[in-house]
Design an enzyme around this catalytic site. Structure first.
Site, PDB file in Angstrom:
ATOM      1  CG  LEU B 279      -2.057  -0.983   1.205  1.00 47.25           C
ATOM      2  CD1 LEU B 279      -2.786  -0.992   2.526  1.00 47.25           C
ATOM      3  CD2 LEU B 279      -3.008  -0.617   0.070  1.00 47.25           C
ATOM      4  NE  ARG B 280       7.193   2.927   1.540  1.00 42.80           N
ATOM      5  CZ  ARG B 280       7.354   4.078   2.171  1.00 42.80           C
ATOM      6  NH1 ARG B 280       6.773   4.285   3.314  1.00 42.80           N
ATOM      7  NH2 ARG B 280       8.096   5.030   1.654  1.00 42.80           N
ATOM      8  N   GLY B 281       2.871   2.592  -2.092  1.00 41.81           N
ATOM      9  CA  GLY B 281       2.804   3.363  -3.320  1.00 41.81           C
ATOM     10  C   GLY B 281       1.556   4.242  -3.352  1.00 41.81           C
ATOM     11  CG  LEU B 283       0.172   6.341   2.783  1.00 42.64           C
ATOM     12  CD1 LEU B 283      -1.304   6.392   3.093  1.00 42.64           C
ATOM     13  CD2 LEU B 283       0.923   5.597   3.895  1.00 42.64           C
ATOM     14  CB  VAL B 284       4.133   7.607  -1.546  1.00 46.36           C
ATOM     15  CG1 VAL B 284       5.055   8.701  -2.043  1.00 46.36           C
ATOM     16  CG2 VAL B 284       4.757   6.900  -0.364  1.00 46.36           C
TER      17      VAL B 284
END
Lengths: 603, 342
Positions: B279-281, B283-284
């Site tokens: 999910l980092r992508g 979120l960023v």
């Protein structure tokens, strides 16, 4: 603008000019002396010391530690005084002058980084903070091949290049060519008054583009060179002659390609778009050419003319071999385009530092003196004898204080693919080998292992990809490999032996993966003949067994060949028949070989 | 070591819009989590990072605290502020941009026992390292792909947790170390480990300007700068001040910018289409789009903002297929055109 007279080319006079130009304005730039140590180099360095304002040249030896370079705790004095004594760093001591980097091609990459920071910012970054260090740098570069190249980041910052090997010893009888202190001092005074005409900026940028040079640092260095050359000549305006000198001393040594001369352009129409820019760029780089034509909208109806004139003048002065050599380099474009290995030089290879260790010293381990002192320091009050406390100023260090630098010794494996690019199956085989190389790289860059690729076809063998762990570089190098022609198996094996020996020399483990059907038909001298070619191949193959190199022979023939098996036996290689030779299975076989080689080398 | 006062002005950098925007986004919202700048030598990677220092607004810290602690109602645990009776007067300081040289030792990075104190006074005291200095600011590692593995691991750990924990030489110290990690390097000299790659919020690829006239402009400006730094800086001062105001304004505006559900959903669809891990992508992507909108002075975060930041946010998160030569930029472009049609 004056046209430089087409006198004979004199490397000694070029070297003298480079020396003078560096001495006029050293801060932030540099001089790279390529070639072996010798009287010519000594004479230049000795003379340079006399030319610099006040500060002597400071020499940076290969094994210098960070503390000596940027300052920090002076251990000797600290131990004697039993209180911390700081010492200044060598970079700061050279403030206002220059440093000489001995054996620059072998210097640690981290040392380079500190020197580069001083060149870039005019300050040195030490534990004690930032201190002024406006310096220039002279690199003594004795690197002879790609394995031992100056760190590319440092090479990029050292504008001027002198080729020492081109200077004959007899030059030393002509010391009068070297610049005089007074002349250099005079030039230094007028330097800030030297104006640069607008078209000179354009010309330098265009010349650099024509030579296929991407780095703008090189163009800036050329500009500074032209300005200093004008100042040395007592002029306040940069002329075409100054640009010519700058092109020879700064740009030409970095050239990846050369623009064709006007008389060459006509007779060679069959060459598919000579691409005077950078042959290793993405395809649309051709747009540069168009940009030069519409770069200025009005006045100049013949743009680029100054650049052309300068390049032609340079071409007229230099011996023709120089340009021819660059062009040859450009043809093997991949190699020259990606000059320099990015890895640590061999000296840093005895393992990577991995923190500190307490305990007894093991063979080959280095004492971390500072850490040891830190361990001992808090306990000094306890250890001081109660009676005679004042009389013993020394620090008391006990065995439990000793700290050692822990290094993770991990030999890297370089997998060398040797691919038979001859015959009709060549293209398929090559494509799959290329896929295997990339698969391996994608998987093994975590371990920092390397991959190389050698292809043989027609008259001989060529290392298309020297050992690298960069996928980006591999992709570029393997872009378009030609196939077809005869099968010079012996030449391919010879080349592989050479690369494998180089890998082993720097302390890593080579693994050779040979892709062939074993049917040699071209001898080492390039002539045809199955019998001789086969004999030579067997002889070359025995070299692998002799030197104990790990090897795998992948037989790519539709039906397994006894000939290939013979070669494998001679090599002491594992034999694998893989008629389909698909990239995935090839990479698997290679990975397995690399794994077992690694186990053996560390075990 | 901090702020490069006489660095080349950020505003005077020719082109390189993606790098400049990425750094400004990180300055507006540090939680995007680091910027990676990959490209050839001599393309002005370091220039952009070093020039950033002059652009940044000031921040409030406890006066005299070597760890750059922010004044906060809850007690700080740093060795300086946790001492009872430490004055807690707040002052304004420049946001630090700290250079981590390639050859730096672990001691210098995390801090170590203060030898002077120990030897002279027998006192065990901690001497803060570069991580403490970078707190609240930027930590810049040039040639990060060549940094020793154990230092990289250490950096990652601290960057992710925002705290530096030191347990060595009988010392037990912990202090805040929240910083934006900025790394640069040349991929030809070695790749970055994928674990590290993924930790960077933004990734930019730079190259030398292709246009001859841009190159000439670069050379001319650089030359003017080197000949008279003060005059050059003065000439660009107005532009520098303008950029600084823009960043300051964007920071205050950031909290007010709501992200509509439609934009959230679009971000999710884009990441799904590209098959990015985790999910980092996503979120960023949303954070960067919001910072980008704030920088543009917009009232809302739109699909356009998403489109603008997508390459920078996602380029290094695509699964690599070494046999597919399609550049990551092209793959993102395609996905954007497909998922977020104009």
């Amino acid at each position: 603008m004056t046209v430089p007279e087409a006198t004979g080319y004199d490397p000694w006079s070029e070297a003298a000019s480079a020396l003078a130009i560096f001495a006029v304005d050293p801060p932030g730039t540099g001089l790279r002396l390529r070639g072996r140590s010798g009287p010519v180099r000594d004479a230049l360095l000795e003379h340079l010391a006399e030319l610099l304002p006040q500060t002597p040249l400071r020499r940076i030896p290969v094994g210098i530690d960070e503390t000596r370079l940027v300052g920090g705790l002076d251990l000797g004095a600290t131990l004697a005084a039993a209180r911390p004594v700081m010492q200044s760093g060598l970079l700061a001591e050279a403030h206002g002058g220059a440093v000489v980097i001995a054996m620059a091609e072998r210097i640690e990459r981290s040392t380079c980084a500190l020197i580069e920071a001083a060149l870039d910012t005019g300050e040195s970054f030490g534990p004690a903070g930032r201190v002024p260090a406006r310096i220039g740098a002279v690199a003594l570069d004795e690197g002879i091949d790609e394995d031992e190249a100056l760190a590319p980041s440092l090479a990029d910052r050292l504008g001027l290049v002198i080729d020492l090997d081109a200077v004959p010893m007899s030059a030393l009888s002509r010391m009068e060519l070297l610049p005089e202190h007074a002349a250099v001092a005079r030039a230094r005074r007028v330097l800030s008054d030297v104006a640069v005409p607008d078209d000179a900026f354009t010309a330098l940028v265009e010349i650099a583009a024509g030579f296929g040079i991407d780095s703008l640092r090189a163009v800036l260095a050329a500009l500074r060179t032209a300005r200093a050359a004008a100042a040395l000549d007592g002029r306040t305006m940069v002329t075409q002659a100054d640009l010519g000198l700058a092109a020879r001393l700064v740009l030409l040594p970095r050239a990846v390609t050369v623009p064709q001369s006007p008389d060459e352009r006509e007779p060679e129409p069959q060459e598919p778009e000579p691409a005077p820019e950078n042959p290793v760029e993405e395809p649309e780089s051709g747009s540069q050419e168009n940009d030069t034509t519409d770069s200025d909208d009005s006045e100049n109806d013949d743009p680029g003319s100054l650049a052309d004139a300068v390049v032609e003048a340079v071409r007229a002065v230099l011996p023709p071999e120089v340009f021819a050599a660059i062009r040859d380099r450009a043809k093997g474009a991949i190699k020259s385009g990606a000059r320099g290995r990015g890895d640590m030089p061999a000296s840093g290879r005895r393992g990577r530092p991995a923190g500190l260790r307490q305990g007894r010293q093991r063979p080959g381990e280095r004492l971390a003196v500072l850490a040891t002192l830190r361990a001992a320091a808090p306990r000094q009050a306890l250890r001081r004898p109660a009676v005679d406390a004042e009389a013993s100023p020394l620090i008391r260090v006990r065995p439990e204080d000793f700290r050692f630098v822990r290094r993770k010794i991990r030999r890297r494996v370089a997998t060398i693919f040797v691919v038979d690019a001859s015959g009709s199956a060549a293209l398929h085989r090559l494509a799959e080998a290329k896929g295997a190389v990339e698969l391996m790289l994608a998987e093994c860059y975590v371990r920092r292992d390397e991959v190389a690729l050698i292809a043989f076809r027609g008259p001989g063998a060529e290392t298309l990809l020297p050992p690298t762990r960069s996928l980006a570089r591999a992709k570029r190098a393997l872009g378009a490999i030609p196939g077809g022609g005869g099968t010079p198996l012996a030449s391919g094996l010879d080349e592989a032996l050479k690369v494998a020996a180089a890998v082993r020399k720097r302390g890593d483990t080579p693994v050779v993966i040979l892709l062939t059907d074993g049917q040699a038909n071209v001898a080492r001298d390039g002539r045809g003949g199955r019998a001789i070619a086969g004999e030579e191949a067997l002889a070359a193959a025995s070299g692998f067994r002799r030197d104990g190199f790990d090897a795998v022979l992948i037989d790519t023939a539709p039906r397994p060949q006894p000939r290939a098996r013979e070669i494998a036996t001679a090599m002491g290689a594992r034999y694998v028949a893989l008629p389909q030779a698909d990239a995935g299975r090839m990479a698997q076989a290679a990975s397995a070989a690399a794994r077992s080689a690694r186990l053996r080398s560390t075990g | 070591m901090t702020d490069f006062n006489d660095a080349y002005p950020f505003a005077a950098i020719v082109g390189q819009d993606e790098v400049k925007t990425a750094l400004m986004i990180a300055a507006v919202d540090p939680s995007v989590g680091g910027v990676l700048v990959f490209g050839d030598r001599g393309t002005g990677k370091s220039t952009a990072v070093r020039g950033l220092a002059a652009l940044l607004p000031e921040r409030k810290v406890i006066a005299g605290c070597p760890y750059g602690c922010e004044p906060s109602p809850s007690a700080s645990s740093c060795p300086h502020c946790s001492l009872p009776g430490t004055p807690t007067k707040a002052i304004n300081v420049r946001i630090p941009v700290v250079d981590l040289p390639l050859g730096a030792t672990e001691d210098r990075l995390v801090g170590a026992l203060d030898l002077e104190r120990a030897l002279a006074h027998g006192e065990k005291r901690f001497e803060p390292g570069l991580l403490a200095r970078a707190n609240g600011g930027f930590l810049y590692v040039d040639e990060i792909n060549l940094l020793e593995d154990h230092l990289v691991d250490l950096l990652l750990d601290v960057a992710a947790s925002g705290r530096n924990v030191v347990e060595r030489e009988g010392l037990s110290v912990r202090h805040a170390a929240k910083f934006v990690l900025v790394g640069s390097g040349n991929p030809e000299e070695g790749e970055l480990r994928p674990q590290l790659l993924d930790r960077f919020g933004l990734c930019v690829e730079v190259s030398t300007p292709r246009e001859i006239k841009d190159r000439i402009e670069v050379i001319k400006r650089r030359d003017a700068f080197e000949r008279d730094r003060d005059a050059f800086a003065a000439a660009w001062d107005k532009e520098t001040v303008r950029l600084r105001r823009r960043i300051t304004a964007a920071r205050t505006r950031l909290a007010e910018l709501a992200v509509a559900d439609a934009v959230l959903e679009a971000a999710a669809r884009l990441c799904l289409a590209l098959g990015t891990d985790g999910l980092r992508g996503e979120l960023v992507l949303i954070r960067a789009a919001r910072a980008s909108a704030a920088l543009a002075g917009a009232k809302t975060v739109g699909i356009d903002d998403l489109r603008r930041v997508a390459p920078t946010v996602l380029r290094h998160r695509l699964r690599r297929n070494p046999l597919d030569d399609t550049g990551s930029g092209v793959r993102i472009e395609r996905a954007v055109a497909e998922v977020l049609p104009a």
